[in-house]
Design a protein around this motif. Structure first.
Motif, mmCIF file in Angstrom:
data_model
loop_
_atom_site.group_PDB
_atom_site.id
_atom_site.type_symbol
_atom_site.label_atom_id
_atom_site.label_comp_id
_atom_site.label_asym_id
_atom_site.label_seq_id
_atom_site.Cartn_x
_atom_site.Cartn_y
_atom_site.Cartn_z
ATOM 1 N N UNK A 125 -65.963 9.914 38.503
ATOM 2 C CA UNK A 125 -64.883 8.943 38.389
ATOM 3 C C UNK A 125 -63.581 9.386 38.091
ATOM 4 N N UNK A 131 -69.256 0.502 28.741
ATOM 5 C CA UNK A 131 -68.425 1.430 29.795
ATOM 6 C C UNK A 131 -68.386 2.752 29.902
ATOM 7 N N UNK A 132 -69.055 3.129 30.794
ATOM 8 C CA UNK A 132 -69.293 4.488 30.710
ATOM 9 C C UNK A 132 -68.432 5.555 31.865
ATOM 10 N N UNK A 133 -67.953 6.495 31.480
ATOM 11 C CA UNK A 133 -67.315 7.470 32.796
ATOM 12 C C UNK A 133 -68.352 8.147 33.497
ATOM 13 N N UNK A 134 -68.385 7.924 34.697
ATOM 14 C CA UNK A 134 -69.440 8.752 35.586
ATOM 15 C C UNK A 134 -69.003 9.864 36.258
#
Lengths: 217, 191
Positions: free
Chosen positions: B109, B103-106
């Motif tokens: 976001x 799970x990555x922050x873009x």
């Protein structure tokens, strides 16, 4: 919107940046980062630390043919299409969670635990950890429960309070194993949280056996 | 302090310059130079994390492919070349070896309005910070450096480090927190 006051433990940010944190807990950390400039800065620093450690590793020679094989593969690979634009309109879910769930709260199925308290049928698990959503109506109380392992809650809408503090949007509440707590949703609206546990809860009290069934996922 | 620079600026740090050349001109000579530097280090990273030699080379290919294909997303103001490549290597390993999603922050976001990150003073601040950071890591007391390396190289969360080394969890946390305080100073100095 104010910045969050309650953050994941620093070790958790390190585990996330180092890549050792498992998927379920990483989901909560990534979702918190969407709200928290301070934790974003810390994760960026810890990733820079990873960069330095990578650069300083004693190199291990690779096969002579590796670069050639790579260029052949690249010749056969089309350039990636640009990332799909985020759907228009504000979601109640931060991006990492929205991508994991793929639906808004109204479209999800909910299981009632006690009046005013619901858990989502949507859940993910990895190893001993699992995550789902917790929805509390305004003023609702989550029954007393103790934990056989740690629990974390990320507030995404509304707020709640317990013995340890008051939690608002973006805040992370962390509970160690065997910490009883009594969460009460704020009176001025519904509270929506991401709930991450490292093992199923064990409810105490007269209705415990029933609630334990409801909380198993 | 370095001036604002583009990929022709001779004062710009090497690897960052090479990555920008790949992004802008699909420069295969620059890519070869990046490969020669980073591939053996990515391999060492994967080997430390338990991959055998051929699995590690598979992962090296994956990572370097991503470097070529996504070079246009590299921003030298936000990350040094080795930091950017580190994050790709970390995520590829999680995908391939652990078969989990990362799970990555873009960038789009962020939930707070007007909460944009402070803009770095200049384009290559990240690479300069890495220099300071390297010195800080090199000067950490051995027990702090040890828990830090275990976190990055052994795929162990801090609770597992505690169990495996027979060090109380509180001690692991204390050492990590002390190390983190020192690391943070390396970033504060640039401001």
């Amino acid at each position: 919107m104010t910045v969050p006051a309650h953050h994941p433990a620093p070790e958790l940010l390190l585990d996330y940046a180092a890549g050792s944190l498992r998927e379920v807990q990483s989901l909560l950390v990534a979702a918190h980062l969407a709200y928290c400039p301070d934790c974003r800065a810390q994760v960026a620093e810890l990733e820079a630390c990873g960069g330095v450690l990578l650069a300083d590793l004693p190199p291990e020679p690779v096969s002579d043919t590796l670069f050639g094989t790579l260029m052949t593969r690249l010749g056969e690979t089309a350039a990636p299409s640009s990332p799909v634009a985020a759907p228009a309109g504000r979601s109640v879910f931060p991006g990492p969670l929205r991508r994991a769930i793929g639906a808004e709260p109204e479209a999800l199925e909910w299981v009632r635990v006690v009046p005013g308290v619901h858990l989502s049928a949507w859940a993910v698990s990895a190893g001993t950890a699992s995550a789902c959503l917790l929805r509390m109506a305004s003023g609702a109380r989550v029954p007393a429960h103790r934990h056989t392992d740690s629990e974390m809650l990320l507030v995404m809408k509304g707020g709640f309070s317990d013995e340890f503090g008051a939690y608002r949007v973006g805040d992370v509440a962390s509970y160690e194993t065997h910490t009883p707590h009594h969460a009460v949703a704020d009176a001025d609206g519904e509270c929506l949280c991401l709930l991450v546990q490292d093992r199923p809860l064990v409810f105490t009290g007269p209705l415990g056996w029933l609630l334990n069934r409801g909380f198993r996922f | 302090m370095l001036p604002k620079a583009d990929s022709n600026d001779p004062t710009m740090p090497d690897h960052e310059q090479l990555l920008l050349a790949v992004a802008r001109n699909r420069d295969s000579t620059a890519f070869r130079a990046l490969f020669d530097h980073f591939a053996p280090r990515i391999k060492a990273y994967m080997r430390r994390l338990g991959a055998d030699s051929s699995a590690a080379e598979e992962l090296v290919q994956d990572v370097m492919m991503a470097v070529w294909l996504r070079a246009d997303r590299f921003d030298p103001a936000l990350a040094s070349a080795s930091t950017w490549i580190y994050t790709i290597a970390r995520n590829r390993r999680i995908d391939r070896v652990r078969q989990e999603r990362r799970p990555e922050l873009q960038p789009d976001d962020l939930m707070s309005e007007g909460g944009e990150e402070p803009t770095p003073d200049h384009q290559f601040e990240a690479a300069e910070t890495a220099f300071r950071l390297r010195a800080v890591i090199g000067n950490l007391p051995p027990e702090q450096a040890d828990v830090l390396r275990l976190a990055y190289y052994e795929d162990k969360v801090h609770a597992e480090i505690s169990a495996e080394r027979g060090i109380p969890l509180g001690t692991v946390k204390t050492r990590l927190r002390l190390a983190l305080v020192r690391l943070r100073r390396a970033f504060g100095e640039g401001a």
